[in-house]
Design a protein around this motif. Structure first.
Motif, short mmCIF file in Angstrom:
data_model
loop_
_atom_site.label_atom_id
_atom_site.label_comp_id
_atom_site.label_asym_id
_atom_site.label_seq_id
_atom_site.Cartn_x
_atom_site.Cartn_y
_atom_site.Cartn_z
N LYS A 129 23.20 -36.65 -3.75
CA LYS A 129 22.89 -37.95 -4.38
C LYS A 129 22.78 -39.00 -3.27
O LYS A 129 23.55 -38.97 -2.31
CB LYS A 129 24.02 -38.34 -5.34
N LEU A 146 28.68 -37.90 -12.00
CA LEU A 146 27.34 -38.49 -11.85
C LEU A 146 27.03 -38.89 -10.42
O LEU A 146 25.88 -38.94 -10.02
CB LEU A 146 27.20 -39.74 -12.73
N ARG A 157 31.48 -30.11 -11.99
CA ARG A 157 30.38 -29.54 -12.77
C ARG A 157 30.85 -28.25 -13.46
O ARG A 157 30.58 -28.03 -14.63
CB ARG A 157 29.20 -29.27 -11.83
N PHE A 164 29.64 -28.34 -22.71
CA PHE A 164 28.44 -28.78 -23.42
C PHE A 164 27.45 -27.63 -23.62
O PHE A 164 26.29 -27.84 -23.86
CB PHE A 164 27.77 -29.94 -22.67
N ILE A 214 29.98 -40.14 -28.89
CA ILE A 214 30.53 -39.71 -27.60
C ILE A 214 32.03 -40.02 -27.52
O ILE A 214 32.80 -39.26 -26.94
CB ILE A 214 29.72 -40.32 -26.41
N VAL A 300 30.92 -39.59 -18.22
CA VAL A 300 30.36 -38.83 -19.34
C VAL A 300 30.08 -39.78 -20.51
O VAL A 300 29.07 -39.64 -21.21
CB VAL A 300 31.29 -37.66 -19.75
N GLY A 304 26.36 -40.17 -21.83
CA GLY A 304 26.11 -39.73 -23.19
C GLY A 304 25.68 -40.84 -24.13
O GLY A 304 25.21 -40.58 -25.23
N SER A 307 21.25 -43.09 -22.76
CA SER A 307 19.98 -42.36 -22.80
C SER A 307 19.70 -41.81 -24.20
O SER A 307 18.56 -41.81 -24.66
CB SER A 307 19.97 -41.24 -21.77
N THR A 308 20.76 -41.36 -24.88
CA THR A 308 20.56 -40.79 -26.21
C THR A 308 20.12 -41.87 -27.19
O THR A 308 19.16 -41.70 -27.94
CB THR A 308 21.88 -40.14 -26.70
N PRO A 363 14.31 -41.71 -20.00
CA PRO A 363 15.23 -42.80 -19.66
C PRO A 363 15.27 -43.12 -18.17
O PRO A 363 15.37 -44.28 -17.79
CB PRO A 363 16.59 -42.30 -20.14
N ILE A 367 14.04 -39.18 -10.07
CA ILE A 367 15.15 -38.30 -9.74
C ILE A 367 15.36 -38.53 -8.24
O ILE A 367 14.51 -38.15 -7.42
CB ILE A 367 14.81 -36.82 -10.02
N ARG A 369 17.31 -38.24 -4.64
CA ARG A 369 18.19 -37.39 -3.84
C ARG A 369 18.17 -37.87 -2.40
O ARG A 369 17.36 -38.72 -2.02
CB ARG A 369 17.69 -35.94 -3.85
N PRO A 430 12.55 -34.96 -18.04
CA PRO A 430 13.34 -36.06 -18.61
C PRO A 430 14.83 -35.85 -18.38
O PRO A 430 15.60 -36.81 -18.33
CB PRO A 430 13.00 -36.03 -20.10
N ASN A 433 16.35 -32.21 -12.77
CA ASN A 433 16.05 -30.85 -12.36
C ASN A 433 17.07 -30.35 -11.34
O ASN A 433 17.92 -31.11 -10.89
CB ASN A 433 14.63 -30.75 -11.79
N HIS A 436 21.72 -30.46 -10.43
CA HIS A 436 22.28 -31.65 -11.09
C HIS A 436 21.63 -31.92 -12.45
O HIS A 436 21.83 -33.00 -13.01
CB HIS A 436 22.09 -32.88 -10.21
N ALA A 439 23.92 -32.29 -17.72
CA ALA A 439 24.89 -31.34 -18.25
C ALA A 439 24.96 -31.42 -19.78
O ALA A 439 25.45 -30.51 -20.43
CB ALA A 439 26.26 -31.62 -17.64
#
Ligand code: HEM
Length: 492
Positions: A129, A146, A157, A164, A214, A300, A304, A307-308, A363, A367, A369, A430, A433, A436, A439
């Motif tokens: 990250k 995260l 992880r 989940f 959540i 988490v 959770g 984005s949802t 969202p 990505i 890195r 979305p 990938n 990471h 989860a």
């Protein structure tokens, strides 16, 4: 005395020279070296200014006034070129991979699907990250799953992700159903009060729905003062983080909040023992373990929540403007009782609608890195310490991958799965990938399906005539002016 003075002067001079050399190397030689390693491989990019890199370009290329991103009366789904105009401009100039600099920090920007695929296949812990993201979000998230890397991240992880997996997640549908029913009851009451049709701001209500889900999942309850406090702190912190000066001036206040958070969280009987076990495995000593529990609760919870809720809001906006898809999705469960995990798994149209919504409104736009060692992806060698940004929206809109109509809302493209929708499935990202990857993606898909299934089975809806389409980047891509729907109860 004179000798002493001379020695002190020499030491001081040596120190000053070394410091100047360090600064020269850190801020001039090193960035030049990294840039030339990239440029000799054919990677082009905008010329950076001394010390500032391309930061002034970002200031000059602010997003245009995107108050109403509509074309021929319809919402424009190809919004990223307005929200991130500079990247669009550079891509046209330099192609699908280029190099730019944030200050002296070098970044490789990627919209090339083949390279994106190579990166997604890398399982190396050397692709971590980005340091600056970890630093920026530390105030908000601490050092949880995260934001962490390497062995420390692997432990977290390994303990959190299995909680989940499908077999565990299917037992949580009742929490999602309860929360969705609460939401429906409020809307029904509102519709009755307003004699059959109500104008409802669904994005805010969906945040409350996702927060309950959540919280119940993580803590076994949702009605506590803690959750409300946590939500308002996140909001305050998010606002403060937009103005870095405010973050620094508020450090004392943040520290007090952290101490309060630690006291409250460690008092709780956490439903998700995984977080506790993960903390015990990876943190040395009680205090460090306690801090990690707090950090991962926040991680988490935040992962959770936002984005949802946003994905559900964007999907409702799309269904409201495409009544034919509303009918097709609704037809899948006419006559069915309350949904369960098996039934939701069979709802192909609903799944395709959500996948298409996540393609058009993912969202996270990048990505991001950083190479923790020299690395090679395909034909590109990226030296240690370089940011690697895979741009999600251009990949999700590439006609080479999706066919001639990539900006059109067409869930049918997912009818036979991601593999046949997209020529390079690793370019549909979305949920991110590589190692990471999100989860909680099964949990998220189930949660969105539950709430949409219940909404579709109870109401028909259209978009409020005053809706303003303006996707904005505020941590994630949100509807800048909210989503208001005109709702009616379905007659049986
Ligand atoms: C539509 C909903 C969601 C979307 C689109 C989404 C997307 C993402 C993305 C893009 C990442 C970063 C992946 C990367 O850097 O490669 C991520 C990470 C993560 N997400 Fe989600 N997410 C969603 C919902 C959830 C939910 C509901 C949970 C938990 C209940 C969750 C938990 C996590 C965790 C723990 C990570 C960190 C993974 C790691 O670094 O090992 N997400 N998510």
């Amino acid at each position: 005395m004179e000798l002493l003075f001379k020695s002190a002067f020499s030491v001081g001079l040596l120190f000053l020279t070394s410091f100047i050399l360090y600064l020269f190397n850190r801020f001039w030689v090193r960035p030049q070296r990294l840039r030339s390693k990239l440029r000799t491989q054919g990677l082009r990019g905008p010329s950076p200014s001394f010390l500032l890199g391309n930061t002034p370009d970002f200031i000059r290329f602010q997003p245009k006034d995107i108050k109403a991103l509509t074309q021929d009366g319809e919402a424009t789904h190809d919004w990223a070129r307005f929200t991130f105009p500079l990247f669009d401009h550079w891509t046209k100039q330099y192609g699908q991979r280029y190099n730019f600099a944030l200050g002296t920090y070098q970044v490789v920007y990627i919209t090339d699907p083949h390279l994106a695929k190579e990166i997604s296949l890398s399982t190396s812990l050397k692709l971590g990250k980005p340091f600056f993201l970890q630093k920026n979000s530390e105030t908000l998230l601490g050092k949880g799953i995260l934001t962490s890397d390497g062995e420390f991240w692997t432990h977290q992880r390994k303990t959190i992700a299995p909680e989940f997996y499908a077999d565990k997640v299917k037992n949580l549908v009742h929490i999602m159903l309860d929360s969705a029913n609460k939401l429906i009851n409020t809307w029904e009451t509102e519709i009755e009060k307003q004699s059959g049709t109500a104008n409802i701001k669904v994005d805010e209500d969906l945040q409350s729905f996702a927060s309950i889900v959540i919280s119940e999942t993580l803590f076994g309850h949702s009605n506590s003062k803690v959750i409300n406090e946590l939500q308002s702190r996140f909001k305050r912190l998010e606002r403060a983080m937009k103005t870095p000066l405010l973050v620094h001036s508020n450090q004392e206040q943040f520290r007090e909040m952290e101490i309060e958070e630690r006291d409250t969280f460690t008092d709780y009987e956490l439903y998700y023992k995984a977080i506790i076990n993960g903390a015990k495995m990876s943190a040395p000593g009680l205090a460090a373990a306690e801090q990690l529990i707090v950090d991962n609760c926040k991680n988490v919870y935040l992962a959770g929540l936002e984005s949802t809720a946003n994905t559900a809001a964007w999907t409702l906006m799309l269904l409201a403007t495409h009544p034919e898809w509303q009918d097709r999705a609704r037809a899948e469960f006419v006559g069915e009782s309350l949904p369960d995990a098996t039934m939701l798994g069979k709802m192909k149209v609903l799944t395709s609608v959500i996948q298409e919504s996540l393609r058009l409104y993912p969202p996270g736009p990048f990505i991001a890195r950083e190479t923790l060692e020299d690395m090679k992806f395909g034909d590109l060698e990226i030296p240690k310490g370089v940011g690697v940004w895979v741009a999600v929206m251009p990949l999700h809109h590439d006609p080479e991958l999706w066919g001639p109509d990539p900006s059109k809302f067409n869930p049918d493209r997912f009818a036979n799965g991601i593999g046949s929708a997209c020529k390079i499935p690793q370019a549909y990202i979305p949920f991110g990938n590589g190692p990471h990857i999100c989860a909680g993606q099964l949990f998220a898909m189930l949660e969105i399906k539950v709430v949409l299934a219940i909404i579709l089975s109870k109401f028909s809806f259209s978009l409020d005539a005053n809706y303003v389409h303006s996707p904005v980047m505020e941590n994630i891509i949100r509807p800048g002016h909210g989503v208001n729907l005109i709702m009616q109860k379905l007659t049986k």
